[in-house]
Design an enzyme around this catalytic site. Structure first.
Site, PDB file in Angstrom:
ATOM      1  N   ASP A  43       5.280  -2.252   5.883  1.00  0.00           N
ATOM      2  CA  ASP A  43       3.887  -1.442   5.547  1.00  0.00           C
ATOM      3  C   ASP A  43       4.728  -0.071   5.379  1.00  0.00           C
ATOM      4  O   ASP A  43       5.619   0.865   6.288  1.00  0.00           O
ATOM      5  CB  ASP A  43       3.249  -1.126   7.176  1.00  0.00           C
ATOM      6  CG  ASP A  43       2.219  -0.161   7.130  1.00  0.00           C
ATOM      7  OD1 ASP A  43       2.165   0.626   6.184  1.00  0.00           O
ATOM      8  OD2 ASP A  43       1.524  -0.230   8.353  1.00  0.00           O
ATOM      9  N   LYS A  81      -0.632   9.736   2.346  1.00  0.00           N
ATOM     10  CA  LYS A  81       0.280  10.402   3.262  1.00  0.00           C
ATOM     11  C   LYS A  81       1.358  11.045   2.162  1.00  0.00           C
ATOM     12  O   LYS A  81       1.006  11.918   1.316  1.00  0.00           O
ATOM     13  CB  LYS A  81       0.995   9.261   4.029  1.00  0.00           C
ATOM     14  CG  LYS A  81      -0.038   8.707   5.017  1.00  0.00           C
ATOM     15  CD  LYS A  81       0.662   7.891   6.231  1.00  0.00           C
ATOM     16  CE  LYS A  81      -0.285   7.412   7.237  1.00  0.00           C
ATOM     17  NZ  LYS A  81      -1.208   6.292   6.983  1.00  0.00           N
ATOM     18  N   GLU A  99     -18.918  -5.811  -5.727  1.00  0.00           N
ATOM     19  CA  GLU A  99     -18.455  -6.787  -4.884  1.00  0.00           C
ATOM     20  C   GLU A  99     -17.769  -7.678  -5.666  1.00  0.00           C
ATOM     21  O   GLU A  99     -18.576  -8.402  -6.664  1.00  0.00           O
ATOM     22  CB  GLU A  99     -19.529  -7.397  -3.979  1.00  0.00           C
ATOM     23  CG  GLU A  99     -19.876  -6.646  -2.661  1.00  0.00           C
ATOM     24  CD  GLU A  99     -20.794  -7.200  -1.786  1.00  0.00           C
ATOM     25  OE1 GLU A  99     -21.781  -8.065  -2.382  1.00  0.00           O
ATOM     26  OE2 GLU A  99     -21.138  -6.900  -0.811  1.00  0.00           O
ATOM     27  N   TYR A 113     -22.337  -0.761  -6.725  1.00  0.00           N
ATOM     28  CA  TYR A 113     -21.683  -1.917  -5.904  1.00  0.00           C
ATOM     29  C   TYR A 113     -21.036  -2.598  -6.923  1.00  0.00           C
ATOM     30  O   TYR A 113     -21.387  -2.946  -8.162  1.00  0.00           O
ATOM     31  CB  TYR A 113     -22.893  -2.336  -5.502  1.00  0.00           C
ATOM     32  CG  TYR A 113     -22.907  -2.404  -4.032  1.00  0.00           C
ATOM     33  CD1 TYR A 113     -22.153  -3.058  -3.336  1.00  0.00           C
ATOM     34  CD2 TYR A 113     -23.980  -1.707  -3.298  1.00  0.00           C
ATOM     35  CE1 TYR A 113     -22.052  -3.043  -1.721  1.00  0.00           C
ATOM     36  CE2 TYR A 113     -24.243  -1.607  -1.980  1.00  0.00           C
ATOM     37  CZ  TYR A 113     -23.091  -2.148  -1.222  1.00  0.00           C
ATOM     38  OH  TYR A 113     -23.280  -2.213   0.225  1.00  0.00           O
ATOM     39  N   ARG A 135      -7.893   8.808   0.741  1.00  0.00           N
ATOM     40  CA  ARG A 135      -7.721   7.883   1.675  1.00  0.00           C
ATOM     41  C   ARG A 135      -7.972   6.380   1.243  1.00  0.00           C
ATOM     42  O   ARG A 135      -9.189   6.084   0.751  1.00  0.00           O
ATOM     43  CB  ARG A 135      -8.506   8.143   2.910  1.00  0.00           C
ATOM     44  CG  ARG A 135      -7.994   8.919   3.780  1.00  0.00           C
ATOM     45  CD  ARG A 135      -9.144   9.782   4.755  1.00  0.00           C
ATOM     46  NE  ARG A 135      -8.178  10.807   5.210  1.00  0.00           N
ATOM     47  CZ  ARG A 135      -7.284  10.865   6.267  1.00  0.00           C
ATOM     48  NH1 ARG A 135      -7.249   9.550   6.801  1.00  0.00           N
ATOM     49  NH2 ARG A 135      -6.910  11.827   6.670  1.00  0.00           N
ATOM     50  N   THR A 157      -0.660   3.136   2.626  1.00  0.00           N
ATOM     51  CA  THR A 157      -1.956   4.073   2.371  1.00  0.00           C
ATOM     52  C   THR A 157      -1.698   4.707   1.305  1.00  0.00           C
ATOM     53  O   THR A 157      -0.477   4.810   0.664  1.00  0.00           O
ATOM     54  CB  THR A 157      -2.184   4.649   3.787  1.00  0.00           C
ATOM     55  OG1 THR A 157      -1.079   5.424   4.109  1.00  0.00           O
ATOM     56  CG2 THR A 157      -2.777   4.060   4.553  1.00  0.00           C
TER      57      THR A 157
HETATM   58  N1  DSN Z   1      -2.619   7.904  11.870  1.00  0.00           N
HETATM   59  C1  DSN Z   1      -1.601   7.355  10.758  1.00  0.00           C
HETATM   60  C2  DSN Z   1      -0.501   8.318  11.444  1.00  0.00           C
HETATM   61  O1  DSN Z   1      -0.579   9.548  11.607  1.00  0.00           O
HETATM   62  O2  DSN Z   1       0.775   7.742  11.112  1.00  0.00           O
HETATM   63  C3  DSN Z   1      -1.365   6.197  11.160  1.00  0.00           C
HETATM   64  O3  DSN Z   1      -2.500   5.540  11.145  1.00  0.00           O
END
Ligand code: DSN
Length: 390
Positions: free
Chosen positions: A196, A225, A48, A46, A231, A222
């Site tokens: 974003d 990708k 925090e 933990y 993630r 994120t």
């Molecule tokens: N689920 C993601 C995507 O496939 O673009 C976005 O959150």
């Protein structure tokens, strides 16, 4: 693993991942090092708070991990720590975006993003998302003819609605984004500009598409990708007298989250170092070559590609073609049976439902990781064509 039931399921999923052609635009295959950090003992701790200011003891190592992740994130995107801050604790993209609004936009204020059907994201103010409930959401779309952003229309809407924040960066928009124009639009109505870049972060890191950092106040992404990490999510904010970073840090913790997931942060740090290597630049450029080839080949075979093509890692195929083709769901189901994984997707001027829309979204980041090149994309396009025309 002693839990044979779960082990069997993991093995099944590994086998599935290896046996399919994966064209989900938001997925990728991470390295063994990313997996090892994610599955490490760091999950036991933990922490925090933030480095140097924790609510629990025993965080000497946690502080080093979090600081290293931040350093690597800033370095990857060539940002000076004097000018930019980064928060690495957001658990994923949706909480990252929510935290930005929570930190910077008063409840009931106005957020302005692209509509979901035209390529935006749930957290850009869609009505069923908390972001569309806690704030007034104004949505822009693409030009119905060109299926590209009409910056003049976006500016007109922004000047009329006067949003507190404008969001650029999308999940199903295949074209380059003119961040300079978005900056001008934000300035014309006194809004923050948030980008974003979840989908394109790996392309930005690899120098294969334009970077938002010269223009945005805040950049969220994120890490799983095109960036090919675990993630997780990062929130970059410009450091100046507005103290955006402090407001965002507070929104993440204690505003929205409790203890950060240190295993995830360490794993993101591994991915950030991997993305800084020279071979990642080659990877990012190959993704774009592959997507262009895939989209062009499908176009030659008679399929309508939304906006006529792509500049990025994804393309949208209009499979419905005004009733002359098949629905996106039918297309996705048929392809899955043949071992090609895509997602059904709405297209601009959608006339069908999100559960059975008019198109599919295809992306090549995952298959490029597996070494596929243009010649493979041509074969995949022909395979898709045969399956959809059956
Ligand atoms: N689920 C993601 C995507 O496939 O673009 C976005 O959150």
């Amino acid at each position: 693993m002693k839990d044979k039931e779960i082990q069997k399921l993991i093995e099944q999923e590994k086998k599935r991942q290896k046996s399919v052609i994966n064209l989900i635009a938001s997925e990728n295959y991470v390295s063994q090092d990313v997996l090892e950090a994610l599955g490490s003992e760091l999950t036991n701790k933990y922490a925090e708070g933030y480095a140097g200011h924790r609510y629990y003891g025993g965080n000497e190592v946690s502080d080093k991990i979090e600081s290293l992740c931040k350093t690597r994130a800033l370095k990857l995107f060539k940002l000076s720590p004097k000018k930019w801050a980064v928060n690495v604790q957001a658990l994923s993209g949706s909480p990252a975006n929510l935290a930005v609004y929570l930190g910077l936009v008063p409840l009931g204020g106005i957020i302005m993003g692209m509509s979901l059907t035209d390529g935006g994201h749930l957290t850009h103010g869609y009505k069923v998302s908390a972001t569309g409930k806690f704030w007034k959401a104004v949505q822009y779309g693409v030009d119905p003819k060109t299926e590209r952003i009409d910056y003049r229309a976006v500016k007109k809407l922004a000047k009329k609605e006067k949003p507190n924040i404008i969001i650029a960066g999308f999940t199903a928009y295949p074209r380059n984004i003119d961040f300079k124009k978005f900056r001008e639009i934000a300035d014309a109505c006194g809004a923050y500009l948030m980008v974003d870049m979840s989908h394109t972060a790996g392309l930005v890191a690899g120098g294969a598409c334009s970077s938002p950092f010269s223009y945005a106040d805040v950049v969220t992404t994120t890490t799983h990708k095109t960036l090919r990490g675990p993630r997780s999510a990062l929130i970059f904010s410009r450091m100046d007298k507005r103290e955006l970073n402090k407001k965002i840090d507070k929104a993440i913790f204690p505003g929205l989250q409790g203890g950060p997931h240190l295993n995830q942060i360490a794993s993101a740090a591994v991915a950030l170092a991997e993305a800084a290597r020279p071979d990642f630049k080659i990877y990012a450029k190959q993704i774009i070559k592959n997507t262009k080839t895939l989209a062009d080949e499908l176009k030659k075979l008679g399929w309508r590609i939304v906006s006529g093509g792509t500049d990025t890692h994804l393309a949208l195929v209009d499979t419905w073609m005004n009733g002359k083709g098949i629905s996106g769901k039918e297309a996705s189901d048929r392809l899955e049976k043949a071992g090609i994984i895509v997602n059904k997707n709405t297209i601009p001027r959608e006339t069908r439902s999100p559960m059975d829309p008019s198109g599919i979204r295809i992306g090549t980041a995952a298959e490029t990781t597996r070494g596929k090149k243009e010649k493979d994309m041509k074969l995949i396009a022909r395979k898709i064509d045969v399956i959809l025309k059956r």
